[in-house]
Design a protein around this motif. Structure first.
Motif, PDB file in Angstrom:
ATOM      1  N   GLY A  72      11.836   0.932 -11.530  1.00 43.47           N
ATOM      2  CA  GLY A  72      11.625   0.045 -10.211  1.00 43.47           C
ATOM      3  C   GLY A  72      10.923   1.192  -9.275  1.00 43.47           C
ATOM      4  N   LEU A  73      10.324   0.452  -8.112  1.00 42.49           N
ATOM      5  CA  LEU A  73       9.904   1.441  -6.985  1.00 42.49           C
ATOM      6  C   LEU A  73      10.800   2.258  -6.071  1.00 42.49           C
ATOM      7  N   LEU A  74      10.759   3.490  -6.003  1.00 43.31           N
ATOM      8  CA  LEU A  74      11.774   4.079  -5.138  1.00 43.31           C
ATOM      9  C   LEU A  74      11.256   3.999  -3.716  1.00 43.31           C
ATOM     10  N   LYS A  75      12.156   3.927  -2.646  1.00 41.87           N
ATOM     11  CA  LYS A  75      11.803   3.987  -1.327  1.00 41.87           C
ATOM     12  C   LYS A  75      12.709   5.098  -0.667  1.00 41.87           C
ATOM     13  N   PRO A  76      12.542   5.657   0.284  1.00 38.71           N
ATOM     14  CA  PRO A  76      13.675   6.352   1.349  1.00 38.71           C
ATOM     15  C   PRO A  76      14.588   5.338   1.590  1.00 38.71           C
ATOM     16  N   ASN A  77      15.678   5.836   1.312  1.00 37.74           N
ATOM     17  CA  ASN A  77      17.076   5.065   1.898  1.00 37.74           C
ATOM     18  C   ASN A  77      17.163   4.806   3.130  1.00 37.74           C
ATOM     19  N   ALA A  78      16.211   4.628   3.951  1.00 34.09           N
ATOM     20  CA  ALA A  78      16.255   4.189   5.313  1.00 34.09           C
ATOM     21  C   ALA A  78      15.558   2.738   5.389  1.00 34.09           C
ATOM     22  N   ILE A  79      16.083   1.984   6.829  1.00 36.80           N
ATOM     23  CA  ILE A  79      15.588   0.858   6.666  1.00 36.80           C
ATOM     24  C   ILE A  79      14.464   0.541   7.261  1.00 36.80           C
ATOM     25  N   PHE A  80      13.358  -0.245   6.569  1.00 39.45           N
ATOM     26  CA  PHE A  80      12.160  -0.151   7.095  1.00 39.45           C
ATOM     27  C   PHE A  80      12.041  -1.569   7.941  1.00 39.45           C
TER      28      PHE A  80
ATOM     29  N   THR B 233      14.257  13.977  -5.223  1.00 31.43           N
ATOM     30  CA  THR B 233      13.744  13.215  -6.649  1.00 31.43           C
ATOM     31  C   THR B 233      12.305  12.698  -6.452  1.00 31.43           C
ATOM     32  N   MET B 234      11.973  11.871  -5.279  1.00 31.06           N
ATOM     33  CA  MET B 234      11.166  11.133  -5.033  1.00 31.06           C
ATOM     34  C   MET B 234       9.855  11.982  -4.577  1.00 31.06           C
ATOM     35  N   ILE B 235      10.095  12.890  -3.630  1.00 33.47           N
ATOM     36  CA  ILE B 235       9.215  13.903  -3.114  1.00 33.47           C
ATOM     37  C   ILE B 235       8.488  14.615  -4.263  1.00 33.47           C
ATOM     38  N   ASN B 236       9.521  15.107  -5.366  1.00 35.75           N
ATOM     39  CA  ASN B 236       8.715  15.839  -6.346  1.00 35.75           C
ATOM     40  C   ASN B 236       7.768  15.294  -7.192  1.00 35.75           C
ATOM     41  N   GLN B 237       8.028  13.799  -7.232  1.00 39.93           N
ATOM     42  CA  GLN B 237       7.135  12.859  -7.892  1.00 39.93           C
ATOM     43  C   GLN B 237       5.774  12.618  -7.366  1.00 39.93           C
ATOM     44  N   VAL B 238       5.905  12.627  -5.928  1.00 43.86           N
ATOM     45  CA  VAL B 238       4.885  12.424  -5.017  1.00 43.86           C
ATOM     46  C   VAL B 238       3.923  13.628  -4.960  1.00 43.86           C
ATOM     47  N   MET B 239       4.767  14.867  -4.831  1.00 42.72           N
ATOM     48  CA  MET B 239       3.945  16.123  -4.792  1.00 42.72           C
ATOM     49  C   MET B 239       3.213  16.274  -6.188  1.00 42.72           C
ATOM     50  N   LYS B 240       3.815  15.848  -7.183  1.00 43.37           N
ATOM     51  CA  LYS B 240       3.079  15.918  -8.670  1.00 43.37           C
ATOM     52  C   LYS B 240       1.717  14.808  -8.664  1.00 43.37           C
TER      53      LYS B 240
ATOM     54  N   ASP C 238       0.925  -1.049  -0.015  1.00 40.96           N
ATOM     55  CA  ASP C 238       0.000  -0.200   0.083  1.00 40.96           C
ATOM     56  C   ASP C 238       0.879   1.184   0.026  1.00 40.96           C
ATOM     57  N   THR C 239       1.404   1.512  -1.101  1.00 42.56           N
ATOM     58  CA  THR C 239       2.499   2.571  -1.109  1.00 42.56           C
ATOM     59  C   THR C 239       2.019   3.982  -0.851  1.00 42.56           C
ATOM     60  N   LYS C 240       0.734   4.083  -1.591  1.00 42.39           N
ATOM     61  CA  LYS C 240       0.185   5.309  -1.165  1.00 42.39           C
ATOM     62  C   LYS C 240      -0.097   5.719   0.204  1.00 42.39           C
ATOM     63  N   LYS C 241      -0.666   4.896   1.002  1.00 42.41           N
ATOM     64  CA  LYS C 241      -0.972   5.292   2.302  1.00 42.41           C
ATOM     65  C   LYS C 241       0.418   5.438   2.980  1.00 42.41           C
ATOM     66  N   ASN C 242       1.445   4.773   2.879  1.00 46.46           N
ATOM     67  CA  ASN C 242       2.825   4.941   3.472  1.00 46.46           C
ATOM     68  C   ASN C 242       3.433   6.222   3.040  1.00 46.46           C
ATOM     69  N   LEU C 243       3.154   6.614   1.980  1.00 44.00           N
ATOM     70  CA  LEU C 243       3.669   7.802   1.210  1.00 44.00           C
ATOM     71  C   LEU C 243       3.197   8.896   2.114  1.00 44.00           C
ATOM     72  N   ASP C 244       2.109   8.851   2.247  1.00 40.92           N
ATOM     73  CA  ASP C 244       1.318  10.228   3.022  1.00 40.92           C
ATOM     74  C   ASP C 244       2.136  10.266   4.447  1.00 40.92           C
ATOM     75  N   PHE C 245       2.330   9.244   4.827  1.00 44.32           N
ATOM     76  CA  PHE C 245       2.629   9.208   6.458  1.00 44.32           C
ATOM     77  C   PHE C 245       4.237   9.768   6.301  1.00 44.32           C
ATOM     78  N   MET C 246       4.877   8.989   5.353  1.00 49.34           N
ATOM     79  CA  MET C 246       6.362   9.608   5.042  1.00 49.34           C
ATOM     80  C   MET C 246       6.535  10.848   4.737  1.00 49.34           C
ATOM     81  N   LEU C 247       5.611  11.343   3.926  1.00 52.52           N
ATOM     82  CA  LEU C 247       5.838  12.808   3.723  1.00 52.52           C
ATOM     83  C   LEU C 247       6.071  13.602   4.795  1.00 52.52           C
ATOM     84  N   GLU C 248       4.817  13.414   5.513  1.00 50.32           N
ATOM     85  CA  GLU C 248       4.720  14.072   6.774  1.00 50.32           C
ATOM     86  C   GLU C 248       5.638  14.175   7.796  1.00 50.32           C
ATOM     87  N   MET C 249       6.391  12.935   8.035  1.00 51.32           N
ATOM     88  CA  MET C 249       7.408  12.784   8.870  1.00 51.32           C
ATOM     89  C   MET C 249       8.585  13.406   8.166  1.00 51.32           C
TER      90      MET C 249
END
Ligand SMILES: NC(=O)c1ccc[n+]([C@@H]2O[C@H](COP(=O)([O-])OP(=O)(O)OC[C@H]3O[C@@H](n4cnc5c(N)ncnc54)[C@H](O)[C@@H]3O)[C@@H](O)[C@H]2O)c1
Ligand SMILES: [Zn+2]
Length: 259
Positions: free
Chosen positions: A161-169, A142-149, A63-74
């Motif tokens: 391929g799918l981008l993710k923040p370079n932090a360990i999940f 790079t990732m934030i700009n795509q999400v903001m659009k 569920d990339t979209k739901k997680n992106l919203d949370f990650m963007l805020e953080m």
């Protein structure tokens, strides 16, 4: 001398007596910069969101979209944060030659912003994105700009391929080269200072015991108690920003007197 003053003096003396100090920092290091930790009662992120639904690699992919919203805020909160007194005191200790390196669980980059050196980021960084298919690294913008659009699946320019923040999940292994750098630091230190970590997340939970078994001393500043408190030479249950500057001031005074 009251109990807290005696502990502050003792902490400073441990720093003065040590030759190879490593500092281990957790999310509590950055709460005074306005970034919530996970486990503080009342304010920790895990009181607001379920860790199984967010920040796990499985939930990110499914569920990339739901997680992106949370990650963007953080993330936006992290990017605007500035180093606090605690970060600055570590940089100062390092300038005195009293600090070999910093092992951090934080992904906020605040030790770097404070100009500390020799930092090992165990859990990666929120300032980069990584492609899950080809491992290409990008600035996080790079990732934030795509999400903001409005892009719900930020993707790699090279391979789509799918981008993710370079932090360990949760559910992802830590990088072996990072783990071996951390091992080298833990194996060679004679004083391990823990600042702002519940010491509940592995492998960090194991580091104080390992350092202790190799002859190092342990000193802790953390608001809440930890399982390692009983093994430590000194434990201070206060805010880092309230006590660490006092400790570094004593160290600085002694160093100046002896020069
Ligand atoms: N800033 C960040 O980068 C950030 C923020 C949230 C979570 N995380 C991730 O959280 C995981 C959780 O483990 P953890 O042990 O680092 O955090 P944690 O939330 O489990 O524990 C933080 C500890 O810090 C203490 N604390 C909070 N503010 C403090 C202060 N001002 N002074 C002294 N102590 C204070 C709390 O009492 C708590 O025990 C880590 O893996 C980390 O990657 C990082
Ligand atoms: Zn790619």
């Amino acid at each position: 001398m009251n109990d807290l003053n005696a502990k502050i003096q003792k902490f400073a003396q441990l720093i003065l007596d040590a030759n190879n100090i490593v500092v281990l920092t957790g999310a509590g290091m950055s709460t005074e910069s306005g970034i919530a930790d996970f486990r503080s009662p009342g304010t920790g992120l895990w009181e607001k969101v379920n860790p199984d639904e967010f920040a796990s690699i499985h939930s990110y992919v499914s569920d990339t979209k739901k997680n992106l919203d949370f990650m963007l805020e953080m993330g936006l909160n992290i990017f605007k944060a500035r180093p606090n007194k605690g970060h600055k005191m570590l940089t100062k200790l390092q300038r005195f030659g009293k600090l070999k390196g910093i092992l951090t669980q934080n992904i906020d980059g605040l030790h770097q912003k404070s100009h500390s050196k020799n930092i090992v980021e165990l859990h990666g960084t929120a300032h980069e994105a990584i492609c899950m298919a080809c491992n290409q690294i990008y600035p996080i913008t790079t990732m934030i700009n795509q999400v903001m659009k409005g892009e719900n699946r930020p993707s790699c320019e090279a391979c789509n391929g799918l981008l993710k923040p370079n932090a360990i999940f949760f559910g992802e292994p830590l990088r072996s080269e990072i783990l071996s750098q951390a091992d080298d630091m833990i194996n060679s230190c004679d004083l391990l200072i823990v600042l702002g970590s519940s010491l509940l997340v592995y492998p960090v939970a194991f580091y104080p015991r390992k350092a202790l078994s190799l002859g190092a001393k342990i000193a802790i500043i953390n608001i809440q108690e930890t399982d390692v408190d009983s093994f430590a030479e000194v434990v201070i249950h206060e805010k880092i920003g309230d006590v660490f500057p006092l400790i570094v001031e004593i160290v600085e005074g002694e160093i100046n007197q002896n020069n």
